[in-house]
Design an enzyme around this catalytic site. Sequence first.
Site, mmCIF file in Angstrom:
data_model
loop_
_atom_site.group_PDB
_atom_site.id
_atom_site.type_symbol
_atom_site.label_atom_id
_atom_site.label_comp_id
_atom_site.label_asym_id
_atom_site.label_seq_id
_atom_site.Cartn_x
_atom_site.Cartn_y
_atom_site.Cartn_z
ATOM 1 N N HIS A 116 42.456 14.103 61.023
ATOM 2 C CA HIS A 116 42.724 13.685 59.648
ATOM 3 C C HIS A 116 44.181 13.308 59.410
ATOM 4 O O HIS A 116 44.621 13.248 58.263
ATOM 5 C CB HIS A 116 42.296 14.793 58.682
ATOM 6 C CG HIS A 116 40.820 15.028 58.692
ATOM 7 N ND1 HIS A 116 40.243 16.229 58.330
ATOM 8 C CD2 HIS A 116 39.794 14.207 59.037
ATOM 9 C CE1 HIS A 116 38.929 16.137 58.448
ATOM 10 N NE2 HIS A 116 38.637 14.925 58.866
ATOM 11 N N GLY A 215 37.605 28.356 63.150
ATOM 12 C CA GLY A 215 38.140 28.322 61.795
ATOM 13 C C GLY A 215 37.712 27.139 60.966
ATOM 14 O O GLY A 215 38.470 26.658 60.130
ATOM 15 N N VAL A 259 40.244 34.609 63.065
ATOM 16 C CA VAL A 259 40.461 33.794 64.263
ATOM 17 C C VAL A 259 41.450 34.442 65.231
ATOM 18 O O VAL A 259 41.193 34.545 66.437
ATOM 19 C CB VAL A 259 40.934 32.388 63.851
ATOM 20 C CG1 VAL A 259 41.323 31.581 65.075
ATOM 21 C CG2 VAL A 259 39.846 31.668 63.063
#
Length: 276
Positions: A116, A215, A259
């Site tokens: 992204h 995650g 995580v």
Amino acid sequence: MSQPCGPSSDAHPRLFVLTGAGVSTDSGIPDYRDGEGAWKRPQPVTYQAFTGSDATRRRYWARSLVGWRGFGLARPNDAHQALAALERAGRVELLLTQNVDRLHQAAGSERVIDLHGRLDLVRCLDCERRYAREEFQRVLLDANPAWAALDAQMAPDGDADLEHDDFASFVVPPCPACGGMLKPDVVFFGESVPRERVDAAFAALREADAMLIVGSSLMVWSGFRFANAAAQAGKPMAAVNLGRTRADDLLSLKCALPVAEALSFLLESQPPRVAA
């Protein structure tokens, strides 16, 4: 001692790793969704709203001016360090991250695609020049000195939960080279991920033995499509995520743990690398 969470190294020596916001929460960057995958806050601004409305751009950049102060100081946590250690051990075909914070790279990961984009850059939509976000922060502050003293809680992707009576006074500087519209060099909702990133990620997925999701709820298609493709190819998948994921029915293994805790075993045999 923590137990390993993920595909075994013997059966699956090369992993396609996909990460999301849950990797960066311990670095102080909030995530978007709750344990059921629902939005915790209003959805982020869309590409269409940002490019089509002066008021939306003023509001976005005002919140970004405040939010960048904290976002720009974020540093890798043990989850980033663990995944960098996994790469150094020769276990990572590719790390595909949905995050825009560049913390994987700061921790030492090199085989990374920022699906992204990256928030540390600003792009002109007209001439395509790119500028460092830190440099643009100074430009924003010079143009809007009265906003420098404002403070608000940091929100995901570098903006802030800033509410203000009137954003109309905020000045959004244009591109210094051509006068065009400046936008963070990230993929907004309603905007397509560049084709070359998607193609490169799929190529790496084909070479990988298994997929590890870390995650991420995978609620948006841009990330879930890789899990879908892995399932269609018969590749086993494991996930480390505290909440529900869109791929739960496709997983071979799921660890519902924080995580960093779940991946801590990766750091037991080698010290973390500290970013310069």
